[in-house]
Design a protein around this motif. Structure first.
Motif, mmCIF file in Angstrom:
data_model
loop_
_atom_site.group_PDB
_atom_site.id
_atom_site.type_symbol
_atom_site.label_atom_id
_atom_site.label_comp_id
_atom_site.label_asym_id
_atom_site.label_seq_id
_atom_site.Cartn_x
_atom_site.Cartn_y
_atom_site.Cartn_z
ATOM 1 N N PHE A 223 -57.470 -8.335 -30.597
ATOM 2 C CA PHE A 223 -56.124 -8.572 -30.078
ATOM 3 C C PHE A 223 -55.777 -7.599 -28.953
ATOM 4 O O PHE A 223 -55.061 -7.949 -28.018
ATOM 5 C CB PHE A 223 -55.090 -8.473 -31.201
ATOM 6 C CG PHE A 223 -55.403 -9.404 -32.340
ATOM 7 C CD1 PHE A 223 -55.313 -10.768 -32.175
ATOM 8 C CD2 PHE A 223 -55.817 -8.909 -33.564
ATOM 9 C CE1 PHE A 223 -55.627 -11.634 -33.210
ATOM 10 C CE2 PHE A 223 -56.137 -9.758 -34.609
ATOM 11 C CZ PHE A 223 -56.045 -11.130 -34.434
ATOM 12 N N GLY A 224 -56.286 -6.381 -29.035
ATOM 13 C CA GLY A 224 -55.993 -5.360 -28.036
ATOM 14 C C GLY A 224 -56.462 -5.732 -26.646
ATOM 15 O O GLY A 224 -55.827 -5.389 -25.655
ATOM 16 N N ASN A 225 -57.576 -6.478 -26.561
ATOM 17 C CA ASN A 225 -58.085 -6.831 -25.230
ATOM 18 C C ASN A 225 -57.101 -7.724 -24.481
ATOM 19 O O ASN A 225 -56.989 -7.647 -23.273
ATOM 20 C CB ASN A 225 -59.478 -7.457 -25.315
ATOM 21 C CG ASN A 225 -59.474 -8.923 -25.638
ATOM 22 O OD1 ASN A 225 -59.330 -9.747 -24.746
ATOM 23 N ND2 ASN A 225 -59.648 -9.248 -26.898
ATOM 24 N N SER B 101 -51.112 -2.885 -30.780
ATOM 25 C CA SER B 101 -51.835 -3.875 -29.988
ATOM 26 C C SER B 101 -53.042 -4.436 -30.725
ATOM 27 O O SER B 101 -53.602 -5.442 -30.308
ATOM 28 C CB SER B 101 -52.285 -3.274 -28.670
ATOM 29 O OG SER B 101 -53.237 -2.266 -28.893
ATOM 30 N N GLN B 102 -53.452 -3.808 -31.814
ATOM 31 C CA GLN B 102 -54.612 -4.265 -32.558
ATOM 32 C C GLN B 102 -54.237 -5.136 -33.763
ATOM 33 O O GLN B 102 -55.100 -5.504 -34.534
ATOM 34 C CB GLN B 102 -55.435 -3.072 -33.023
ATOM 35 C CG GLN B 102 -56.050 -2.337 -31.847
ATOM 36 C CD GLN B 102 -56.773 -1.114 -32.290
ATOM 37 O OE1 GLN B 102 -56.176 -0.075 -32.542
ATOM 38 N NE2 GLN B 102 -58.071 -1.243 -32.411
ATOM 39 N N HIS B 103 -53.012 -5.499 -33.868
ATOM 40 C CA HIS B 103 -52.538 -6.354 -34.950
ATOM 41 C C HIS B 103 -52.141 -7.695 -34.347
ATOM 42 O O HIS B 103 -51.502 -7.749 -33.291
ATOM 43 C CB HIS B 103 -51.345 -5.703 -35.656
ATOM 44 C CG HIS B 103 -50.860 -6.467 -36.829
ATOM 45 N ND1 HIS B 103 -49.925 -7.472 -36.709
ATOM 46 C CD2 HIS B 103 -51.191 -6.401 -38.140
ATOM 47 C CE1 HIS B 103 -49.688 -7.981 -37.904
ATOM 48 N NE2 HIS B 103 -50.449 -7.357 -38.781
ATOM 49 N N LYS B 104 -52.502 -8.781 -35.006
ATOM 50 C CA LYS B 104 -52.295 -10.117 -34.456
ATOM 51 C C LYS B 104 -50.861 -10.354 -33.980
ATOM 52 O O LYS B 104 -50.636 -10.790 -32.846
ATOM 53 C CB LYS B 104 -52.669 -11.163 -35.497
ATOM 54 C CG LYS B 104 -52.529 -12.577 -34.997
ATOM 55 C CD LYS B 104 -52.986 -13.584 -36.040
ATOM 56 C CE LYS B 104 -52.856 -14.994 -35.499
ATOM 57 N NZ LYS B 104 -53.377 -15.984 -36.436
ATOM 58 N N PHE B 105 -49.893 -10.083 -34.832
ATOM 59 C CA PHE B 105 -48.509 -10.395 -34.477
ATOM 60 C C PHE B 105 -47.857 -9.288 -33.656
ATOM 61 O O PHE B 105 -47.087 -9.565 -32.746
ATOM 62 C CB PHE B 105 -47.699 -10.717 -35.740
ATOM 63 C CG PHE B 105 -48.278 -11.886 -36.486
ATOM 64 C CD1 PHE B 105 -48.256 -13.157 -35.933
ATOM 65 C CD2 PHE B 105 -48.880 -11.713 -37.716
ATOM 66 C CE1 PHE B 105 -48.804 -14.242 -36.595
ATOM 67 C CE2 PHE B 105 -49.435 -12.789 -38.391
ATOM 68 C CZ PHE B 105 -49.399 -14.057 -37.830
#
Length: 106
Positions: A48-50, A2-6
């Protein structure tokens, strides 16, 4: 992921189009097993995680939403200091206000 853009987009789609069982597995993973290892805390502050956390609150059932909101409430003041945490604060406050309106009209 979840912390990676894609990869966060993949998690988003899994939450949107997955079965109830698959969605529950993701929610359980996000909530972690203890407060010390709660991935939710890290995700709420992440660029991205949010968005994944917001999607979870949007797609989960009422019981999980209440659980997630209760976990987030503990961190609301701290989240206001983070650029991306502010998105979570706004979403939670909106959900809480909507819940109060529903309760008041019942």
């Amino acid at each position: 992921m979840s912390q990676h853009k894609f990869a966060s987009n993949v998690v988003d789609k899994c939450l949107t189009f997955g079965t109830l069982e698959e969605r529950q597995i993701l929610i359980d993973e996000i909530l972690g097993t203890t407060d010390e290892t709660e991935p939710l805390q890290v995700m709420m502050k992440d660029q991205f995680g949010n968005y994944v956390v917001q999607k979870v609150m949007e797609t989960c059932d009422e019981q999980n939403r209440e659980l997630i909101i209760s976990r987030i409430k503990v961190h609301l003041n701290a989240l206001k200091r983070y650029t991306y945490g502010k998105h979570i604060v706004a979403r939670v406050e909106k959900l809480l206000a909507a819940g109060e309106r529903v309760s008041a009209s019942s």
